[in-house]
Enzyme design. Structure first.
Site, PDB file in Angstrom:
ATOM      1  CG  HIS A   1      -1.955  -1.003   1.120  1.00 43.78           C
ATOM      2  ND1 HIS A   1      -2.768  -1.554   2.149  1.00 43.78           N
ATOM      3  CD2 HIS A   1      -2.360  -1.842   0.143  1.00 43.78           C
ATOM      4  CE1 HIS A   1      -3.450  -2.354   1.790  1.00 43.78           C
ATOM      5  NE2 HIS A   1      -3.561  -2.507   0.532  1.00 43.78           N
TER       6      HIS A   1
ATOM      7  CG  ASP B   1      -2.892  -0.848  -7.387  1.00 46.73           C
ATOM      8  OD1 ASP B   1      -3.968  -0.413  -8.042  1.00 46.73           O
ATOM      9  OD2 ASP B   1      -2.853  -1.844  -6.748  1.00 46.73           O
TER      10      ASP B   1
ATOM     11  CG  ASP C   1      -8.099  -1.923  -8.967  1.00 41.66           C
ATOM     12  OD1 ASP C   1      -6.829  -1.309  -8.899  1.00 41.66           O
ATOM     13  OD2 ASP C   1      -8.142  -2.420  -7.913  1.00 41.66           O
TER      14      ASP C   1
END
Length: 441
Positions: free
Chosen positions: A244, A261, A272
């Site tokens: 993340h 991402d 996504d």
């Protein structure tokens, strides 16, 4: 896009039918509140996904009340009143009359009247359908309305005997995308794929991660997307091993990979995509080997997205390929069965392969029924995103240190083959290298 109220009216009718089949009652679905960022500044407003799913209405301070009785079905919208002075400061407001007409509500009232009208709407109803516990402020307002009804018991008016979670039927509805949703998600995927191509072509050694993030955001917005669907991850080198990571403030170096991402949100629906590619435009050595492994795993996982498979089938397919590849690359030792059964592969692949996608990036809907992975059916949209993340360690060949690869696409389940909505974003080695070489002349 031109607003079409018909899909939203159809969803309200479907929800009302489900509530009737469960005994009927009244559903109360508020939109999201505005949030203060700091003094005199709010966060950009984003409506509640459940509320939007049923109304398509994007203003704050709005509530849908849906009555699902044996004798009638009624949609009632409460929203902000017209207010010319506030419109000077904050912009256009529909007001109840225009808003009700826009979404096809049976009635529409200013939200100042909710406190008075809601107890009357709840009176003598068998159940209240509401997302209790989601918002403490709304919980208090709902309890106040219920107590007001209970105070009228001597007048022969009964309060709902049950409070039931309206998200349960809505979550099941939201798993299956209708034609209007699929069209929006397809367009969001196209915009996001174009942004990833732009990012690849802007990447070169010496640039900063945030410069590449800016390319993504520029393409999102210029193509009509209102927001990023989530905070973009632009992770060069070792940062790609942080799942993340979103600081996006480091230098991009020759010989390293860049993992991006990122997805846009278009008219409330998310895309996504993850792509990983070399900063210098050429896949070489260990990085090429790991990338080829993850690409093979993703290909196997997408092939498992068909009728007759369940939600876990793509993950199982990806794990088989990844685990064998980890053995072949000497990242792990033992047999394939041992590596999978003991979970040893999770050292380098620690997340799952899929999640639902729609109004939310991690969209609503259960993944299991009665302890069993649910079957894949037409209309479902899920991500396919295997990865491999290799941190430095004494038992890992040094050539593989700090290599992080993830490849992610959005897949629509159909009656035939899987429909990869995001296929326009390059991911084969030769296609990525050609895309980057084109920009470098």
């Amino acid at each position: 896009m031109t607003f079409d109220p018909k899909p939203f009216a159809a969803r309200r009718a479907r929800l009302a039918e489900q509530l009737r089949s469960a005994g009927g009652g009244v559903a109360v679905i508020p939109t999201a509140p505005e949030r203060v960022r700091n003094r005199d500044s709010d966060y950009p407003y984003r409506h509640d996904s459940y509320f939007h799913y049923l109304t398509g209405f994007t203003e704050p301070e709005a509530v849908l009340v849906l009555i699902a009785g044996e004798a009638e079905t009624k949609s009632i919208l409460f929203c902000r009143a017209k207010h010319e002075e506030r419109e000077v400061w904050d912009g256009f407001r529909y007001g109840p009359a225009a808003a009700g007409e826009r979404i096809g509500a049976d009635e529409a009232w200013p939200n100042e009247e909710l406190a008075e009208r809601l107890p009357k709407l709840l009176g003598d109803q068998p159940a209240l359908w509401y997302s209790l516990g989601h918002d403490s402020g709304w919980d208090a307002r709902i309890m106040e309305a219920l107590n007001s009804v209970r105070a009228s018991v001597r007048s022969g008016i009964a309060a709902p005997a049950d409070i039931r979670d309206v998200r349960v039927p809505l979550d099941e509805m939201r798993i299956f995308k209708d034609a209007s949703e699929i069209a929006l998600m397809r367009r969001a995927a196209e915009i996001t794929a174009a942004a990833h191509r732009r990012a690849m072509q802007a990447t070169r050694p010496g640039r900063m991660e945030y410069e590449i993030e800016a390319e993504l955001l520029h393409e999102f917005r210029r193509s009509g997307s209102q927001f990023p669907a989530y905070t973009s991850i632009v992770a060069g080198g070792t940062n790609a091993c942080v799942l993340h990571y979103n600081d996006n403030n480091q230098l991009l170096r020759d010989g390293e990979l860049l993992l991006i991402d990122a997805g846009c949100e278009l008219d409330s629906y998310a895309a996504d995509i993850t792509r990983t590619f070399p900063v210098n435009g050429r896949f070489e050595g260990a990085a090429r080997e790991v990338y080829a492994l993850v690409l093979a795993a993703q290909k196997a996982a997408i092939a498992a997205c068909h009728i007759g498979s369940n939600f876990n089938s793509p993950h199982d397919a990806a794990v088989q390929i990844l685990a064998q590849g980890m053995l072949d690359l000497k990242l792990l030792s033992g047999s394939l069965d041992e590596v999978i059964e003991t979970g040893a592969f999770r050292r380098f692949y620690m997340h799952r392969t899929s999640h639902w996608l729609g109004l939310d990036v991690h969209d609503a809907g259960e993944y299991k029924h009665m302890g069993r992975w649910r079957d894949l059916e037409p209309g479902m949209v899920l991500t396919i995103e295997p990865g491999c993340y290799i941190r430095p360690a004494d038992d890992v060949p040094e050539a593989f240190w700090n290599i992080g690869v993830r490849i992610e696409d959005d897949v629509l389940i159909t009656a035939n083959r899987p429909d990869v909505l995001t296929s326009a974003a390059p991911k084969c080695i030769k296609d990525i290298e050609a895309c980057m070489a084109e920009a470098q002349g």
